[in-house]
Design a protein around this motif. Structure first.
Motif, PDB file in Angstrom:
ATOM      1  N   TYR A  21      19.533  55.301  23.477  1.00  0.00           N
ATOM      2  CA  TYR A  21      19.087  54.193  22.620  1.00  0.00           C
ATOM      3  C   TYR A  21      17.712  54.505  22.037  1.00  0.00           C
ATOM      4  O   TYR A  21      17.468  54.320  20.833  1.00  0.00           O
ATOM      5  N   ASP A  22      16.818  54.987  22.888  1.00  0.00           N
ATOM      6  CA  ASP A  22      15.473  55.326  22.410  1.00  0.00           C
ATOM      7  C   ASP A  22      15.521  56.446  21.368  1.00  0.00           C
ATOM      8  O   ASP A  22      14.749  56.453  20.399  1.00  0.00           O
ATOM      9  N   LEU A  23      16.426  57.405  21.564  1.00  0.00           N
ATOM     10  CA  LEU A  23      16.518  58.509  20.619  1.00  0.00           C
ATOM     11  C   LEU A  23      17.025  58.033  19.257  1.00  0.00           C
ATOM     12  O   LEU A  23      16.554  58.505  18.209  1.00  0.00           O
ATOM     13  N   PHE A  24      17.995  57.117  19.243  1.00  0.00           N
ATOM     14  CA  PHE A  24      18.447  56.554  17.973  1.00  0.00           C
ATOM     15  C   PHE A  24      17.265  55.949  17.216  1.00  0.00           C
ATOM     16  O   PHE A  24      17.097  56.166  16.016  1.00  0.00           O
ATOM     17  N   ASP A  25      16.451  55.176  17.932  1.00  0.00           N
ATOM     18  CA  ASP A  25      15.304  54.535  17.286  1.00  0.00           C
ATOM     19  C   ASP A  25      14.328  55.565  16.735  1.00  0.00           C
ATOM     20  O   ASP A  25      13.838  55.449  15.601  1.00  0.00           O
ATOM     21  N   GLU A  26      14.052  56.596  17.528  1.00  0.00           N
ATOM     22  CA  GLU A  26      13.113  57.614  17.095  1.00  0.00           C
ATOM     23  C   GLU A  26      13.602  58.319  15.842  1.00  0.00           C
ATOM     24  O   GLU A  26      12.844  58.538  14.879  1.00  0.00           O
ATOM     25  N   VAL A  27      14.861  58.670  15.816  1.00  0.00           N
ATOM     26  CA  VAL A  27      15.420  59.375  14.661  1.00  0.00           C
ATOM     27  C   VAL A  27      15.410  58.485  13.426  1.00  0.00           C
ATOM     28  O   VAL A  27      15.084  58.936  12.317  1.00  0.00           O
TER      29      VAL A  27
END
Length: 945
Positions: A175-181
């Motif tokens: 989930y955090d990676l989706f936001d970062e991208v």
């Protein structure tokens, strides 16, 4: 692609729901426009474990850069394939969970160089979009002894303990990676998501993406998830012909659909060393047939460490760049023909030909793609009411001679065949002789309120029979009118044949046996046609001759789906039904028409009008005369097709030899039916004389199919699975059914088990003089052994096709039960109920199969009925299973409270055994094995000690 079990509750429910009901997805949105306009994409699996495998993130990044990686190379190679997008697959469960961007979130490998950003920028400059692959699955974190996920680092970042090796913990990380991208890359086209994670669903990830980046596309693998824009279908195989990928797809237009497949014929999805071959025939065929069904070809290539493709893949890319150039207009800006966008009928054509149609939406031009060429020099296909004004070879521009009549277009005298796809540009004046939908009212015997969807002209609405069969649809034409045929548009919501996909049984929910009735008053009905439709994609036609009536009723007796595929069994949905009162005006002459002036007519044989016939004429009076075809050219012994009307027999004499008797199946007046027979023609010119009691429309001569050819059948045998028997004399009840799946009749059919010496069979073979499309031959026998022994009993169907002896067989395996077991049964045994789970191959398992996709819901369990013991008491239940990681079964006996059985293992192809005590009644018991809350291990078999 990563290899995993789709066992979470959401995944199981989403898949089943998507197969039996509309997805309720957002079918059209401006963010989808670019993908709708696409033909293909490039799927790039490339990461830390790309050969040579790295376990140090910095070392991998150094070697990639030192090797000369450049984003422009990937973009240029994609353009050679006609791909308008690239899916970068690096954060992958089998490639080390690497992130090809400088992430600020610890937890797995992240590069300092922004490979993702560079690729996005290079693609934008050249009109190629980039999507990012995201996996939901942590189970391969330590696949080969190297830990790819750093829970401690991520926990420190979050300020709380998070275990990345669990689905919840990994879901939070993702989930955090989706936001970062999303924050970093506004030009990213979207995410290609390899199935759902429970954490993402519970925390509204997809809704969050829609709110934060509404222009980003969402694609999901092997599920029709409503919030996703695209349904992707991974590596479908087993079709006939093998390249016809759409046969295995179950998502109807206009839902955006991808076919995800490997270009290298062998090896992993990623580069693991070596230069794997690309099957040009298979790959080009997939490319064309996908385009002919509005499916995007997402082609996987195995980039090496430096980003370059192995030589054989580069060679294929170069080939595609030149091969598709002359036919580009038939692939770009087109949709699949024979479906909701109009067009002629795709699929199996004459003399072994197979192909698809592409159309320019809103235009009168369409393209006939002959992917498998016929054994003759003409292509003949159903015209779907389009009046053809011209045909040309798209590659050369050469005008082609053609003929049209009786509902068929014939493209003649074809000499220049392309190796992989001969494309004909067909100009038309549009469709003719269909009644205006506004003048027709539809009612149905089930779900009648939605029957109006059948004649509303919209493929966004459809009629569903609601699980009822038989079922009927009645069409009120408003007044007494003429009808020549029905064009039935079945909803493309199932594969075309029985198969297993990711361990789940699938089957065709298309019409098999039907009847058509006519009535003047809606009360008194007369039968005008009975028959079976093939299980194929695209519009299907039911010719009824020349019927004058106000009301027509189509009664569907059954569909092709069997009970093993619960999501498809007894399901029927139709998009539209068109009613035609005639055929486009005839033009030209097809070779070997019976009424041709080139033929000789003896006795009372003479041409008469027949609107549905080739050339609008047939020859009758053959019971008092004959028609003689002169100068029939052949290369030797041939397949002779006779297109006939009426019923009875025909006598076929070749070059003055004794006549061969051909039985003509009964059909409605004015309806043409093909029948084929092998004939001993000479090389060169021949004379064929035909007489008899049926009418003759035309004949067609083609080479005999190869000796290896066997018409496709489905042979179902029970019991299925290894049968474990106790010592002493044993008897087994065996049942079998043979179904003919193609419109190529078989004769002299016999079905029976073949037992070893010493065994006895109670019951004679069952026989049929012939079987036609969809017909079934069934039998039941008792086989008895003198003593328990390990044997294989084949149940064999033998038959004749074009004078050749053929057979198909399925085994019943019988084995002696081990001495320390009082009961033993395979999980895949046909006696069990496997619910929403599915059977899959497992070479290391007993019987070569196991049951997978157990757990995640109450329906995904295996129930063993009739578990029989001699005396009541406590027994030890042994479970043979495979598992990767830590999982649990819950075992319930006779409806009692379930007991948890925890197991662990490494590798889904390594069998393990565990046991649990159970208390059983004397006689028959029922044991249920599942896990209603989470994924359970795969189950090989059970036994009692």
């Amino acid at each position: 692609m990563r290899i995993r079990l789709l066992t979470c509750l959401a995944a199981a429910l989403a898949l089943v729901a998507s197969l039996v009901s509309p997805a309720n997805a957002e079918l059209y949105n401006p963010r989808q426009d670019w993908l709708r306009a696409s033909t293909a994409g490039l799927f790039l699996h490339w990461g830390m474990f790309t050969a040579p495998r790295h376990t140090d993130c910095a070392a991998w990044e150094h070697d990639v850069t030192a090797g000369g990686w450049t984003p422009d190379y990937w973009i240029d190679e994609a353009k050679k394939l006609g791909a308008s997008y690239v899916v970068l697959t690096t954060f992958h469960s089998r490639l080390g969970y690497a992130r090809p961007w400088p992430s600020k979130i610890p937890g797995s490998c992240a590069t300092q160089r922004d490979f993702l950003g560079e690729l996005i920028a290079a693609g934008k400059a050249k009109g190629v979009r980039v999507m990012l692959y995201m996996t939901d699955d942590p189970q391969w974190h330590n696949e080969t002894g190297h830990e790819s996920l750093d829970s401690a680092a991520y926990s420190a970042y979050k300020g709380k303990p998070v275990d990345l090796t669990t689905r919840q913990g990994f879901g939070e990380f993702g989930y955090d990676l989706f936001d970062e991208v999303m924050d970093r890359y506004s030009d990213l086209a979207g995410f290609w998501i390899d199935n759902d994670n429970e954490y993402w669903e519970q925390h509204g990830l997809y809704e969050h993406i829609r709110e934060k980046r509404p222009s980003m596309l969402l694609s999901n693998n092997n599920e029709d998830t409503p919030i996703m824009d695209t349904v992707s279908n991974e590596q479908k195989t087993g079709m006939t012909p093998s390249y016809d990928y759409p046969q295995a797809v179950w998502t109807p237009m206009p839902r955006l659909t991808e076919a995800d497949y490997k270009l290298p014929t062998n090896g992993d999805w990623w580069y693991s060393g070596g230069d794997q071959a690309v099957d040009f025939r298979l790959s080009t065929g997939r490319y064309i047939t996908n385009a002919g069904s509005s499916i995007k070809s997402l082609m996987a290539e195995t980039a090496m460490l430096n980003g370059k493709f192995p030589p054989q893949q580069e060679a294929f890319n170069n080939f595609m760049a030149s091969w598709t150039q002359p036919i580009k207009e038939s692939l770009q800006g087109t949709e699949g023909g024979g479906y909701m966008y109009g067009g002629m009928q795709p699929g199996f054509w004459n003399d072994g030909a197979h192909g698809v149609i592409t159309v320019k939406p809103g235009a009168k031009t369409q393209y006939v793609h002959v992917v498998t060429r016929p054994s003759t020099n003409l292509v003949r296909l159903r015209d779907n009411g389009y009046r053809v004004t011209g045909v040309s070879d798209l590659r050369t521009g050469k005008p082609m001679r053609f003929a049209q009549s009786g509902g068929y277009l014939s493209i003649l005298d074809i000499q220049d065949w392309d190796t992989y796809d001969t494309v004909f540009k067909v100009d038309t004046a549009g469709q003719q002789y269909f009644y205006d939908k506004g003048t027709i009212k539809a009612t149905a015997s089930a779900n009648g309120a939605s029957a109006a969807n059948l004649v509303d002209g919209s493929y966004l609405n459809y009629w569903d029979a609601g699980g009822q069969l038989p079922v009927s649809v009645t069409l009120d034409l408003g007044r007494k009118r003429s009808t020549a045929y029905l064009a039935v548009h079945e909803r493309e919501s199932s594969p075309t044949y029985a198969r297993e996909s990711f361990g789940r049984p699938e089957d065709s929910a298309r019409i098999k046996d039907y009847r058509v009735y006519a009535s003047d008053d809606g009360q008194n009905w007369r039968t005008v046609r009975t028959g079976a439709l093939p299980s194929t994609r695209g519009v299907q036609f039911i010719d009824v001759g020349e019927v004058h009536a106000r009301y027509l009723k189509l009664e569907v007796l059954n569909t092709w789906a069997g009970p093993q595929a619960k999501a498809f069994f007894h399901q029927l949905a139709l998009d539209e039904i068109d009613v035609a009162y005639g055929y486009p005006d005839p033009r030209g002459e097809v070779p070997l028409e019976a009424e041709s002036w080139r033929n000789g007519f003896e006795g009372k044989a003479s041409p008469v009008w027949c609107e549905a016939c080739s050339g609008t004429n047939e020859v009758t009076g053959l019971d008092r005369g004959a028609v003689v075809f002169r100068d029939v050219q052949a290369g030797g012994p041939s397949r002779l097709q006779l297109d006939t009307t009426g019923s009875g027999t025909l006598a076929v004499s070749v070059n003055g030899a004794a006549p061969i008797t051909v039985t003509v199946p009964p059909t409605a007046p004015g309806v043409v039916t093909p029948t084929a027979v092998a004939v001993p023609l000479n090389a060169g010119a021949n004379t064929i004389k035909v007489s008899g009691t049926a009418g003759l429309d035309r004949i067609a001569v083609a080479p005999l199919p190869p000796e290896s050819y066997t018409p496709r059948t489905t042979l179902t045998v029970q019991p299925a699975g290894v049968q474990w028997v106790s010592p002493g004399q044993q008897s087994l009840r065996v049942t079998a059914s043979l179904r003919l799946d193609v419109d190529d009749p078989i004769d002299q059919v016999s079905l029976a088990p073949v037992v070893p010496a010493g065994w006895t069979v109670q019951g004679d073979p069952v026989t049929a003089s012939s079987l036609r499309l969809g017909q079934v031959l069934s039998g039941s026998w008792t086989v008895t052994a003198p003593a328990a022994q390990d044997v294989t009993i084949p149940v064999t169907a033998s038959f004749q096709t074009l004078g050749r002896a053929k057979s198909v067989s399925k085994p019943v395996q019988v084995k002696q039960r081990p001495a320390d077991r009082v009961f033993m049964r395979e999980a895949e045994d046909s006696a069990n109920d496997i619910g929403d789970a599915g059977v899959t191959s497992c070479a290391a398992c007993s019987g070569g199969q196991k049951v997978r996709n157990i757990g995640g819901s109450a329906g995904a369990a295996v129930t063993f009925p009739d578990v029989t013991v001699a005396a009541a008491g406590q027994y030890r239940l042994y479970l043979d299973f495979t598992v990767n990681g830590d999982r649990s079964y819950f075992v319930s006996v006779n409806g009692g409270a379930p007991a948890e059985v925890k197991v662990s293992g490494a590798g889904n192809n390594t069998p393990y055994t565990t046991s649990v005590p159970v208390t059983l009644n004397a006689g028959a018991n029922t044991i249920r094995i599942g896990n209603d809350r989470a994924g359970a291990p795969d189950l090989d078999r059970i036994s009692l000690g």
